[in-house]
Design an enzyme around this catalytic site. Structure first.
Site, PDB file in Angstrom:
ATOM      1  CE  LYS A  81      43.806   9.505 -86.258  1.00  0.00           C
ATOM      2  NZ  LYS A  81      42.767   9.384 -85.200  1.00  0.00           N
ATOM      3  CB  SER A 155      44.936   8.172 -82.283  1.00  0.00           C
ATOM      4  OG  SER A 155      43.662   8.306 -82.898  1.00  0.00           O
ATOM      5  CB  SER A 179      41.390   9.713 -81.348  1.00  0.00           C
ATOM      6  OG  SER A 179      41.818   8.588 -80.636  1.00  0.00           O
TER       7      SER A 179
END
Length: 458
Positions: A81, A155, A179
């Site tokens: 990420k 996210s 997330s």
């Protein structure tokens, strides 16, 4: 093995194939890069793809293997990420507002590389990780492989899309308010938020709400990654052995009054409860009271405060989306006493929430109160109504970021229209292995990886 099958095999099986010589890392990496080139223009999972470096790393991995060397993830493609630092690149956190390059890899990235993993790309997230969907005005929308009209959540949405579409063997996400669990649930994957600080983060993130963890096709993949990131905890062993009969509480009670849970979500939880009972566990319906108003209000204060402090760290706040700046402004306007009170409340709330584990080993709940969002579903809502809608959708998740307990999204079938459904397993403090063992038992009883997103099967 067919190369498409290898791309969907998951990190642990890929490591096995490489170790036995059925596949070379160069073959696997080239297959993943071809899939990224073919599919990611539509999916928008990756912010950056490290194609040339991945090819060089694959050649190096194959050379090491030829010399008789081995490592747990040698030659396996992993996505990370964009809030994890990569040396020489800005840590962009979903924005166009950061220019300053990182001077070193994040500890997580270093540990992955030390284990032989090939970082194939950096995956997308919403700005500052604030939303349960992955969209921004400047980057567009990341799409769900199961339906291009739907979001993979957020996210860690790019990480989940990359794994679900067979573009990487596994991915690392971060979770400050669900997330990891949200996008895993939306894309039919296993996602574990480990207990706080179990996986090393470089400093306290979001006042301690954030944990980093794996997003994977199989539970065994997640266990392997955790063994790399947290040596000595025997996660892989836990994922390969059925747990002893457990006392499991089932709750459909949201963390707040008047929040509906859709019928398909409720049925997925109750069906999983029935399966766990069939597997020999003592399953009891229990809807504990969780300090609804005080606890959820305290979490909201911490969330808004973290939005403001995150905005303050970017190089160019003026480049952020208008909605991102509005959320950060709400955080800046909070009285300091409100933030201190929210932080002080965490210990009381943690003790209260963990009373359930005095008499139970696990808690089973929904992940989300509804199936995945449509792309841009909340775009026209004003900021505060959108925040309230997000809080209702993710009501079962935030508490466990405050307490720090391990919590996982476990696939639990599909809606009538083919969108993934999931359940959440929450463990007692530091008991990641019971979560892993039970999720793996569910996977063996009801395999979920046999079904792939229809548009990405070749």
């Amino acid at each position: 093995m067919d190369l498409t099958d290898a791309c969907f095999a998951g990190a642990a099986r890929q490591a096995d194939l490489l170790r036995t010589g059925e596949l070379t890392s160069r073959e696997l990496i080239e297959a993943c890069l071809r899939r990224i080139d073919r599919h990611d223009r539509a999916l928008n999972a990756f912010r950056l793809v490290f194609a040339d470096q991945a090819r060089a790393d694959a050649a190096h991995a194959d050379a090491r293997r030829a010399r008789g060397e081995d490592a747990p993830l040698l030659g396996v493609p992993i996505a990370v990420k964009e809030d994890l630092a990569l040396r020489g690149l800005p840590t962009t956190t979903g924005t166009a507002a950061v220019d300053t390059p990182a001077t070193a890899d994040a500890t997580i990235v270093r540990l992955l590389r030390d284990a032989g993993a090939i970082i194939i790309g950096r995956t997308r997230m919403p700005e500052l990780g604030l939303w349960p969907y992955t969209e921004s005005t400047w980057a567009g929308a990341t799409r769900n492989p199961w339906s291009p009209d739907h979001s993979p959540g957020g996210s860690s949405g790019g990480s989940a899309t990359a794994v679900a579409a067979g573009l990487a063997g596994a991915a690392i996400g971060t979770d400050g308010a669900g997330s990891i669990r949200i996008p895993s649930a939306c894309t039919g994957l296993f996602g574990l938020k480990p207990h706080r600080d179990h996986v090393p983060l470089d400093g306290e993130v979001w006042t301690g709400l954030v944990a980093a963890g794996p997003i994977t096709r199989h539970v065994r993949d997640a266990a392997l990654l955790l063994d790399v990131l947290t040596p000595g905890h025997h996660h892989t062993t836990a994922a390969t052995e059925d747990p002893s009969p457990l006392r499991i509480a089932v709750s459909l009670r949201p963390w707040g009054p008047g929040i509906p849970v859709t019928a398909e979500v409720r049925d997925a939880v109750l069906d999983t409860a029935g399966l766990l009972a069939d597997l020999g566990h003592d399953v009891t319906r229990l809807d504990p009271e969780m300090h609804d108003l005080t606890g959820s209000t305290a979490f909201a204060a911490r969330y808004l405060h973290c939005a403001a402090t995150s905005e303050a760290t970017v190089d160019h706040p003026d480049r952020l989306d208008h909605r991102t700046r509005q959320v950060a402004k709400l955080g800046r306007n909070l009285p300091r006493a409100a933030v201190r009170a929210a932080l002080d409340h965490a210990e009381t709330l943690t003790a209260h929430a963990n009373r359930i584990f005095t008499d139970h080993d696990l808690l089973l709940t929904p992940v989300l109160t509804r199936p995945p969002l449509r792309i841009a579903e909340w775009r026209r809502r004003p900021t505060i109504p959108a925040l309230l809608a997000a809080a209702r959708m993710t009501t079962f998740l935030h508490l466990w970021n405050v307490t720090g307990n391990p919590a996982a999204a476990v696939p639990a079938g599909h809606t009538r229209t083919g969108l993934p459904l999931a359940v959440q397993l929450v463990g007692a403090p530091h008991d990641d292995n019971t979560v892993l063992a039970t999720a793996a038992q569910l996977e063996r009883a009801r395999p979920w990886t046999d079904r792939r997103p229809p548009a990405y099967t070749d």
